[in-house]
Design a protein around this motif. Structure first.
Motif, short mmCIF file in Angstrom:
data_model
loop_
_atom_site.label_atom_id
_atom_site.label_comp_id
_atom_site.label_asym_id
_atom_site.label_seq_id
_atom_site.Cartn_x
_atom_site.Cartn_y
_atom_site.Cartn_z
N ASP A 1 -11.43 -14.02 26.42
CA ASP A 1 -12.57 -12.60 25.69
C ASP A 1 -10.97 -11.33 26.10
OD1 ASP A 1 -14.71 -13.16 24.69
OD2 ASP A 1 -15.38 -12.09 26.39
N ALA A 2 -9.96 -12.55 27.39
CA ALA A 2 -8.92 -11.26 27.75
C ALA A 2 -7.65 -11.79 27.02
CB ALA A 2 -8.55 -11.57 29.65
N TYR A 3 -7.65 -13.25 26.87
CA TYR A 3 -6.38 -13.46 25.50
C TYR A 3 -6.84 -13.26 24.54
CZ TYR A 3 -5.03 -13.09 30.58
OH TYR A 3 -4.07 -13.15 31.67
N THR A 4 -7.65 -13.93 23.81
CA THR A 4 -7.52 -13.91 22.32
C THR A 4 -7.08 -13.45 21.53
OG1 THR A 4 -9.13 -15.29 20.84
CG2 THR A 4 -10.02 -13.12 21.75
N HIS A 5 -6.89 -12.09 21.81
CA HIS A 5 -6.16 -11.47 20.27
C HIS A 5 -4.74 -11.42 20.87
CE1 HIS A 5 -6.47 -9.10 24.73
NE2 HIS A 5 -5.37 -9.02 24.01
N GLY B 1 -9.39 -21.82 15.71
CA GLY B 1 -9.72 -22.96 15.81
C GLY B 1 -9.90 -23.35 17.56
N VAL B 2 -8.09 -23.04 18.22
CA VAL B 2 -7.73 -23.75 18.97
C VAL B 2 -7.92 -23.01 20.28
CG1 VAL B 2 -6.63 -25.20 18.00
CG2 VAL B 2 -5.25 -23.86 18.95
N ILE B 3 -7.36 -22.96 21.95
CA ILE B 3 -6.94 -22.60 23.09
C ILE B 3 -8.57 -21.40 23.21
CG2 ILE B 3 -5.56 -21.54 24.72
CD1 ILE B 3 -4.13 -23.98 23.07
N TYR B 4 -7.78 -20.39 23.46
CA TYR B 4 -8.84 -19.32 23.30
C TYR B 4 -9.68 -19.19 22.20
CZ TYR B 4 -6.76 -18.65 28.16
OH TYR B 4 -6.13 -19.04 29.28
N ASP B 5 -9.22 -20.01 21.11
CA ASP B 5 -9.99 -18.97 19.69
C ASP B 5 -11.20 -20.14 19.23
OD1 ASP B 5 -10.14 -17.53 17.49
OD2 ASP B 5 -9.80 -19.58 15.99
N CYS B 6 -11.78 -20.80 20.26
CA CYS B 6 -13.01 -21.68 20.05
C CYS B 6 -13.53 -21.51 21.84
CB CYS B 6 -12.23 -23.37 19.63
SG CYS B 6 -11.29 -23.54 21.45
N PRO B 7 -15.20 -21.83 21.90
CA PRO B 7 -15.90 -22.23 22.52
C PRO B 7 -15.26 -22.37 24.03
CG PRO B 7 -17.31 -22.52 20.67
CD PRO B 7 -15.56 -23.15 20.32
N ASN B 8 -15.50 -22.56 25.28
CA ASN B 8 -14.26 -23.14 26.14
C ASN B 8 -14.53 -24.68 26.67
OD1 ASN B 8 -13.09 -22.65 29.04
ND2 ASN B 8 -15.13 -23.80 29.58
N ALA B 9 -16.05 -25.12 26.00
CA ALA B 9 -16.31 -26.65 26.35
C ALA B 9 -15.36 -27.16 25.29
CB ALA B 9 -17.77 -26.51 25.34
N ARG B 10 -15.27 -26.11 23.56
CA ARG B 10 -14.06 -26.89 22.70
C ARG B 10 -12.11 -26.53 23.38
NH1 ARG B 10 -17.06 -28.85 20.22
NH2 ARG B 10 -17.80 -28.66 17.60
N LEU B 11 -12.31 -26.21 24.23
CA LEU B 11 -11.36 -25.79 24.99
C LEU B 11 -10.72 -27.40 26.20
CD1 LEU B 11 -8.55 -24.79 25.25
CD2 LEU B 11 -9.41 -22.80 26.57
N LEU C 1 4.58 -15.90 34.86
CA LEU C 1 3.32 -15.25 34.52
C LEU C 1 3.04 -14.46 36.20
CD1 LEU C 1 0.55 -17.07 32.78
CD2 LEU C 1 3.19 -15.33 31.99
N HIS C 2 3.06 -12.81 35.85
CA HIS C 2 2.77 -11.64 36.72
C HIS C 2 1.40 -11.42 37.64
CE1 HIS C 2 2.61 -8.22 35.47
NE2 HIS C 2 3.75 -8.81 34.85
N SER C 3 0.36 -11.55 36.21
CA SER C 3 -0.71 -11.37 36.71
C SER C 3 -1.43 -12.80 35.56
CB SER C 3 -0.89 -10.19 35.75
OG SER C 3 0.16 -9.13 36.82
N ILE C 4 -2.63 -12.77 36.18
CA ILE C 4 -3.48 -13.35 34.81
C ILE C 4 -4.66 -12.87 35.35
CG2 ILE C 4 -5.08 -15.54 35.47
CD1 ILE C 4 -2.28 -16.82 36.44
N LEU C 5 -5.32 -12.32 34.00
CA LEU C 5 -6.38 -11.76 33.99
C LEU C 5 -7.76 -12.07 33.80
CD1 LEU C 5 -4.42 -8.72 31.32
CD2 LEU C 5 -4.95 -8.90 34.21
N ARG C 6 -9.11 -11.72 33.81
CA ARG C 6 -9.93 -12.43 33.26
C ARG C 6 -10.88 -11.41 32.58
NH1 ARG C 6 -7.35 -16.32 33.48
NH2 ARG C 6 -8.12 -18.19 34.10
N LYS C 7 -11.58 -11.49 31.50
CA LYS C 7 -11.92 -10.20 31.27
C LYS C 7 -14.33 -10.32 31.87
CE LYS C 7 -13.97 -6.73 27.08
NZ LYS C 7 -13.57 -6.67 25.87
N VAL C 8 -14.68 -9.59 32.35
CA VAL C 8 -16.07 -9.58 33.07
C VAL C 8 -16.69 -9.33 32.21
CG1 VAL C 8 -17.46 -8.72 34.96
CG2 VAL C 8 -14.87 -8.50 35.09
N LYS C 9 -18.08 -9.79 31.86
CA LYS C 9 -18.63 -10.38 30.91
C LYS C 9 -20.19 -9.66 31.35
CE LYS C 9 -18.76 -14.32 28.63
NZ LYS C 9 -19.15 -16.09 28.10
N ARG C 10 -20.38 -9.71 32.69
CA ARG C 10 -22.05 -9.26 33.13
C ARG C 10 -21.27 -8.77 34.92
NH1 ARG C 10 -25.23 -14.16 33.92
NH2 ARG C 10 -24.25 -15.36 35.41
#
Length: 529
Positions: free
Chosen positions: A120-124, A133-143, A380-389
């Motif tokens: 959610d942080a990087y796919t765009h 269909g690859v990397i962040y454009d698929c479910p995490n299990a697929r990645l 990479l000086h910063s690593i992000l994650r989007k909060v889902k809940r």
């Protein structure tokens, strides 16, 4: 309806009052309203006891983008001194919650998949570059399974075949590139921001994709990767698609590279000439069926090839450029490396032309040079994650709301004197004494689906990230970079052209040296050309 009527009445009164003002007064209100709202929003945020301290900002939406974008580590340290290790800041309309230090590494990298999302942080940002269909454009299990597919080509046996190929590519570059032309020149000047991206893409394509594919990687094809690379910029992160030239070049490059891979895939499918041990292309054609029986499409395989090569292109090109610059500042360190390399080769009566994977394992100073460079210049000086809940910050009363982001910066920790003495001194020898402090063996391993990796992320040194999204190319990076360092040092001796190692250019999403980034080189007596 009485409440609705009252709201309408108040609205009409406000509108009539606004239209009765002079044009100058109306413009002033329009301009000041966002600033007033921004101040009230910050006040409301700060009064909540369940929110982390917020870095104050005057400019709405833009927030702290200038301080963070120009010198992120200085920005983090300034905020830490005022607010502590945990704080939040506004970045282009997004609220970033930062947790500095090893505990921050644990908080972000070990967070549950249900709580935070890298996709959610990087796919765009990544999908227009890699494809669907690859990397962040698929479910995490697929990645996770895609990483497992790729690891078939990242085995020890594969690395043994890669070293001579990488070395041959570098020597060929020394002979043919305008930056060197070693067959006819004894000394010269080279721009590492030209040489290292080209060497990285040539060596990676030769070793991972095979000789047939490597022949496609002339300067024009390398330029396509450069155009694709420009899709990873801060403006792309905020605005994935704009009608601007570098966006058009990104999309055109993605289509041309993907089309080239598809031609190779179709050719091998039609001929049946597929050997899973030959290269990454054949490996993926053989090993690309998910656990549920669904097979990756050939287009997805082509897109994954782009992702794998691009994933290492950024980091290795940047890291090898920094290595050359720091060694240019310390020729005496080059001489130590030269002594180590020639000692190992002379012991078996060999030259650099006989360098092997096993030799690289017997070059501790070479490997510590890579390690020290990654410490000072994590790509990479910063690593992000989007909060889902809503996410509780451990051992605090703070809650990070759904929709906000969490940010961790191992690069900041790498250059903090709280964790590394004299952090801005380039000293590969520090790792001879600090090896034990970066070990995670006592914390066990975990398999996210692509092989067992250390689950410990509490180390202050994490140049390849941690957790389920830890880079799977770490060992390949050491093989590629180790061969580059050994081949350079054996053939050349160099110094900086400028007075000092260039500053870091944080304008990109990768920590590159500011230009001009040039070295003055001369051939050693052992040069093979």
């Amino acid at each position: 309806m009485g409440v609705v009527d009252s709201i309408i009445d108040y609205g009409e009164v406000a509108f009539n009052l606004f239209t009765s003002l002079t044009l100058g007064q109306q413009i002033s209100i329009i301009l000041l309203t966002p600033f007033l709202y921004n101040l009230l929003w910050q006040l409301q945020f700060s009064l909540r006891k369940d929110r982390v301290p917020l870095v104050f900002h005057w400019i709405p939406w833009f927030g702290s983008a200038i301080g963070f974008g120009m010198k992120p580590y200085d920005f983090f340290e300034e905020c830490r001194q005022k607010h502590g290790d945990v704080f939040a800041f506004m970045l282009l309309g997004k609220v970033m919650t930062v947790y500095l230090g090893p505990k921050g590494h644990e908080f972000v990298f070990n967070s549950k998949l249900a709580d935070v999302s890298a996709a959610d942080a990087y796919t765009h940002l990544t999908t227009p570059v890699f494809g669907k269909g690859v990397i962040y454009d698929c479910p995490n299990a697929r990645l996770m399974e895609q990483k497992k597919f790729a690891k078939f080509a990242l085995s020890k046996d594969s690395f043994k075949t890669y070293v001579p190929k990488i070395r041959e590519e570098i020597v060929s570059y020394f002979e043919e590139s305008d930056q060197f032309k070693l067959s006819t020149r004894e000394k010269g000047v080279a721009n590492v921001m030209i040489t290292q991206p080209e060497i990285t893409i040539f060596t990676a394509s030769r070793s991972l994709l095979g000789e047939e594919m490597r022949k496609k990687f002339d300067k024009s094809f390398a330029q396509l990767y450069s155009d694709l690379d420009k899709g990873f910029t801060p403006i792309n992160f905020v605005f994935p698609n704009l009608p601007l030239p570098h966006y058009w070049k990104r999309d055109e490059a993605q289509q041309k590279i993907s089309s080239t891979y598809m031609k190779f895939i179709n050719k091998r499918r039609q001929s049946g000439d597929i050997d899973p041990n030959r290269d990454l292309i054949d490996s993926l054609l053989t090993h690309s069926t998910y656990k549920d029986g669904v097979k990756m499409t050939d287009q997805e395989i082509a897109n994954l090839l782009i992702g794998i090569l691009m994933g290492g292109q950024h980091t290795s090109a940047s890291t090898s450029a920094w290595i050359l610059l720091h060694l240019g500042e310390k020729p005496e360190l080059q001489d130590e490396l030269y002594e180590e390399i020639t000692s190992v080769l002379n012991e078996k009566g060999a030259t650099i032309n006989d360098l092997t994977y096993e030799d690289l394992q017997n070059l501790p100073l070479v490997n510590n040079t890579i390690k020290e460079t990654l410490r000072m210049h994590m790509p990479l000086h910063s690593i992000l994650r989007k909060v889902k809940r809503d996410l509780l910050v451990p051992n605090t009363k703070y809650v990070v709301p759904k929709g906000h982001y969490v940010l961790v910066s191992p690069g900041y920790v790498h250059t903090s004197d709280r964790y590394f003495p004299n952090p801005y001194e380039y000293n590969p020898h520090r790792w001879e004494a600090q090896a034990a402090s970066t070990a995670n063996d006592d914390e066990g391993e975990v398999d996210y689906g692509f092989g067992a990796i250390s689950k410990g992320v509490s180390s202050p040194y994490l140049p390849f990230g941690g957790g389920r999204h830890r880079c799977i190319g770490e060992q390949f990076a050491y093989v590629q970079l180790g061969t580059i360092v050994a081949t350079y040092v054996y053939n050349l001796r160099w110094t900086l052209k400028g007075d000092k190692v260039p500053d870091i250019d944080f304008a990109s999403m990768v920590t590159l040296p500011e230009e001009p980034a040039e070295i003055k080189w001369e051939k050693r007596s052992t040069c093979v050309l």
